[in-house]
Design a protein around this motif. Structure first.
Motif, short mmCIF file in Angstrom:
data_model
loop_
_atom_site.label_atom_id
_atom_site.label_comp_id
_atom_site.label_asym_id
_atom_site.label_seq_id
_atom_site.Cartn_x
_atom_site.Cartn_y
_atom_site.Cartn_z
N THR A 1 0.83 -1.21 0.00
CA THR A 1 0.00 0.00 0.00
C THR A 1 0.86 1.26 0.00
O THR A 1 0.50 2.26 -0.64
CB THR A 1 -0.96 0.01 1.21
OG1 THR A 1 -0.23 -0.32 2.40
CG2 THR A 1 -2.09 -0.97 1.02
N THR A 2 1.99 1.22 0.69
CA THR A 2 2.91 2.36 0.63
C THR A 2 3.40 2.57 -0.79
O THR A 2 3.45 3.70 -1.29
CB THR A 2 4.08 2.15 1.60
OG1 THR A 2 3.67 2.53 2.92
CG2 THR A 2 5.30 3.00 1.23
N ALA A 3 3.77 1.49 -1.47
CA ALA A 3 4.24 1.61 -2.85
C ALA A 3 3.14 2.11 -3.78
O ALA A 3 3.41 2.83 -4.75
CB ALA A 3 4.77 0.27 -3.34
N LEU A 4 1.89 1.75 -3.49
CA LEU A 4 0.75 2.16 -4.32
C LEU A 4 0.23 3.54 -3.94
O LEU A 4 -0.60 4.10 -4.67
CB LEU A 4 -0.38 1.14 -4.19
CG LEU A 4 -0.12 -0.25 -4.78
CD1 LEU A 4 -1.18 -1.24 -4.31
CD2 LEU A 4 -0.07 -0.19 -6.30
N GLY A 5 0.64 4.08 -2.78
CA GLY A 5 0.13 5.37 -2.33
C GLY A 5 -1.28 5.30 -1.80
O GLY A 5 -2.00 6.31 -1.80
N VAL A 6 -1.69 4.12 -1.31
CA VAL A 6 -3.04 3.92 -0.78
C VAL A 6 -2.98 3.93 0.74
O VAL A 6 -2.16 3.22 1.33
CB VAL A 6 -3.62 2.58 -1.28
CG1 VAL A 6 -4.97 2.29 -0.62
CG2 VAL A 6 -3.76 2.59 -2.79
N PRO A 7 -3.83 4.71 1.43
CA PRO A 7 -3.82 4.72 2.89
C PRO A 7 -4.05 3.33 3.47
O PRO A 7 -4.93 2.59 3.02
CB PRO A 7 -4.96 5.67 3.26
CG PRO A 7 -5.12 6.55 2.06
CD PRO A 7 -4.80 5.68 0.88
N CYS A 8 -3.26 2.98 4.49
CA CYS A 8 -3.34 1.67 5.11
C CYS A 8 -3.51 1.83 6.61
O CYS A 8 -2.81 2.62 7.25
CB CYS A 8 -2.06 0.89 4.82
SG CYS A 8 -1.97 -0.75 5.59
N LEU A 9 -4.46 1.10 7.18
CA LEU A 9 -4.63 1.03 8.63
C LEU A 9 -4.20 -0.37 9.06
O LEU A 9 -4.80 -1.37 8.65
CB LEU A 9 -6.08 1.25 9.04
CG LEU A 9 -6.67 2.65 8.85
CD1 LEU A 9 -7.06 2.91 7.39
CD2 LEU A 9 -7.90 2.82 9.75
N VAL B 1 -10.20 6.20 9.91
CA VAL B 1 -11.02 6.07 8.70
C VAL B 1 -11.71 7.39 8.39
O VAL B 1 -11.74 7.85 7.24
CB VAL B 1 -12.05 4.94 8.85
CG1 VAL B 1 -13.09 5.00 7.73
CG2 VAL B 1 -11.35 3.59 8.85
N ALA B 2 -12.26 8.04 9.42
CA ALA B 2 -12.94 9.32 9.21
C ALA B 2 -11.99 10.35 8.63
O ALA B 2 -12.35 11.13 7.72
CB ALA B 2 -13.53 9.82 10.53
N ASP B 3 -10.76 10.37 9.13
CA ASP B 3 -9.76 11.32 8.61
C ASP B 3 -9.43 11.03 7.15
O ASP B 3 -9.33 11.95 6.33
CB ASP B 3 -8.49 11.25 9.46
CG ASP B 3 -7.40 12.16 8.92
OD1 ASP B 3 -7.57 13.40 8.98
OD2 ASP B 3 -6.38 11.64 8.42
N ILE B 4 -9.29 9.75 6.81
CA ILE B 4 -8.97 9.39 5.42
C ILE B 4 -10.11 9.79 4.50
O ILE B 4 -9.89 10.36 3.42
CB ILE B 4 -8.68 7.88 5.32
CG1 ILE B 4 -7.38 7.55 6.05
CG2 ILE B 4 -8.60 7.44 3.86
CD1 ILE B 4 -7.13 6.06 6.22
N LEU B 5 -11.34 9.51 4.92
CA LEU B 5 -12.49 9.85 4.07
C LEU B 5 -12.65 11.36 3.91
O LEU B 5 -13.13 11.83 2.87
CB LEU B 5 -13.77 9.24 4.65
CG LEU B 5 -13.82 7.70 4.67
CD1 LEU B 5 -15.14 7.22 5.27
CD2 LEU B 5 -13.63 7.12 3.27
N ALA B 6 -12.22 12.11 4.94
CA ALA B 6 -12.38 13.57 4.89
C ALA B 6 -11.22 14.26 4.17
O ALA B 6 -11.44 15.24 3.45
CB ALA B 6 -12.51 14.12 6.31
N THR B 7 -10.00 13.74 4.36
CA THR B 7 -8.81 14.46 3.87
C THR B 7 -8.00 13.69 2.84
O THR B 7 -7.09 14.25 2.23
CB THR B 7 -7.88 14.82 5.04
OG1 THR B 7 -7.28 13.61 5.55
CG2 THR B 7 -8.64 15.52 6.16
#
Length: 385
Positions: free
Chosen positions: A303-311, A342-348
């Protein structure tokens, strides 16, 4: 003594045992072939789902293993002991210059132990990663394998600090980058679109890129304890009200959900259960996801390589660079921490991150370039380069 017809003197015996190894060995075998390094591939059979094994090998272009020990399942002790028992005669017959192991599965430590005791050099790819949590079997495997190794190839610079703390000679340590990312970059154009994966799984919902999340769970600390698994699944159900989740089910997790009677908890939610996925399917799911929730080590890197947020649903990680420089956030199993992130990712959009040093698709070539020179040195088990 007569030479065995399959002898590999001067060459490298490469070991895989489970799915996480497959993604790491694929670019290494390709780079060795390109560099003219004599190599054979041995599969311990630790991961014994033959259909999934063949699918991964085909997807990743890995040559068929020259040897398969067909060890199968068992407790950690049983599996490790059986791998050692079956590996020793193969090592005696092939007589390679070195045994190369990757990652931190039972096959890694088992084959490293046999090689070290037989006086055969051990090469560890992905050395020096530490979670500092000895309750994880993988952490024990990592620490012990590094102590046995003659060459230690690392994915991030902090690994050298960990190894130095444990008394490893710095001349044995070589920073080469991350072979998992070699595999990801090579295969990204071939990633299976999410629509195809959903259709194959019989999911009728149409989910656009960025319109869903991906969930994976398999670690015993998360799935073997009923209250923890119940809390996590209830939290995922809340998240799915805002963002549908695709959940490829690990066999262990599926069994625990049934055992604990949790099917109903997710049956009426927007959590879509999928069967275990091949590499190219998972790559497509992650590439187009809004976010990924996981307890997997490799997915933190991907996910880091893809630039996708990961929890990451763990209290610690052996891959700190994904938190420090990448898109990863440690949230544990806390409902509050998970929902807030999750809320932060969806918002920002969440953490943007950046690509760590040497995660450029050339790590396996760096290994091959260094190893070509090392193999020409006089044969001494403790000789560093």
């Amino acid at each position: 003594m007569a030479e065995h017809p399959d002898a590999l003197q001067g060459g490298v015996l490469c070991v895989v045992g489970a799915r996480p190894n497959f993604m790491k060995i694929a670019p290494i075998m390709a780079a060795f072939a390109e560099s003219g390094i004599p190599a054979r591939l041995l599969h311990t059979g630790q991961h014994y789902d033959e259909a999934m094994n063949q699918r991964f090998f085909a997807d990743l272009g890995i040559p068929e293993p020259d040897i398969n020990l067909e060890v199968g399942s068992g407790s950690h002790a049983q599996q490790t002991a059986e791998i050692m028992r079956r590996f020793e005669p193969v090592l005696d017959a092939l007589r390679p210059r070195a045994v190369l192991v990757v990652g931190d599965v039972n096959s890694t430590i088992a084959c490293a132990l046999v090689a070290a005791k037989k006086g055969v050099a051990v090469i560890h790819v992905e050395a020096g990663l530490r979670s500092f949590d000895r309750s994880m079997p993988e952490e024990i495997n990592r620490v012990l394998t590094d102590q046995l190794s003659d060459l230690l190839y690392t994915t991030e610079r902090s690994a050298a600090t960990n190894l130095a703390r444990e008394g490893i000679d710095p001349s044995h340590i070589h920073f080469v980058g991350n072979v998992m990312i070699d595999t990801l970059r090579h295969n990204l154009p071939r990633a299976v679109p999410v629509a195809v994966t959903l259709a194959t799984a019989g999911v009728t919902d149409s989910l656009a890129p960025g319109g869903y999340g991906v969930l994976t769970l398999h670690r015993p600390s998360n799935v073997d304890h009923a209250p923890t698994l119940t809390r996590l699944l209830a939290t995922m159900k809340e998240i799915a009200l805002q963002l549908p989740l695709l959940f490829p089910l690990h066999p262990r997790t599926r069994a625990r959900i049934r055992e604990f009677g949790l099917e109903k908890l997710i049956s009426d939610s927007r959590i879509h259960l999928l069967p275990p996925q091949g590499y190219l399917e998972m790559l497509g799911l992650m590439r187009d996801a809004r976010l990924v929730l996981t307890d997997s080590g490799g997915i933190q890197e991907e996910t880091t390589a893809l630039g996708v947020p990961c929890l990451t649903l763990r209290e610690n990680t052996e891959r700190p660079i994904t938190v420090e420089e990448g898109t990863n956030t440690l949230v544990g199993s806390s409902r509050e921490a998970i929902l807030a992130t999750v809320a932060d990712i969806l918002a920002t959009g969440g953490k943007a991150g950046r690509l760590p040093e040497y995660w450029d698709g050339q790590a396996a070539r760096r290994i091959a370039a260094h190893l070509s020179g090392w193999l020409k040195l006089p044969c001494a088990r403790t000789k560093a380069a």
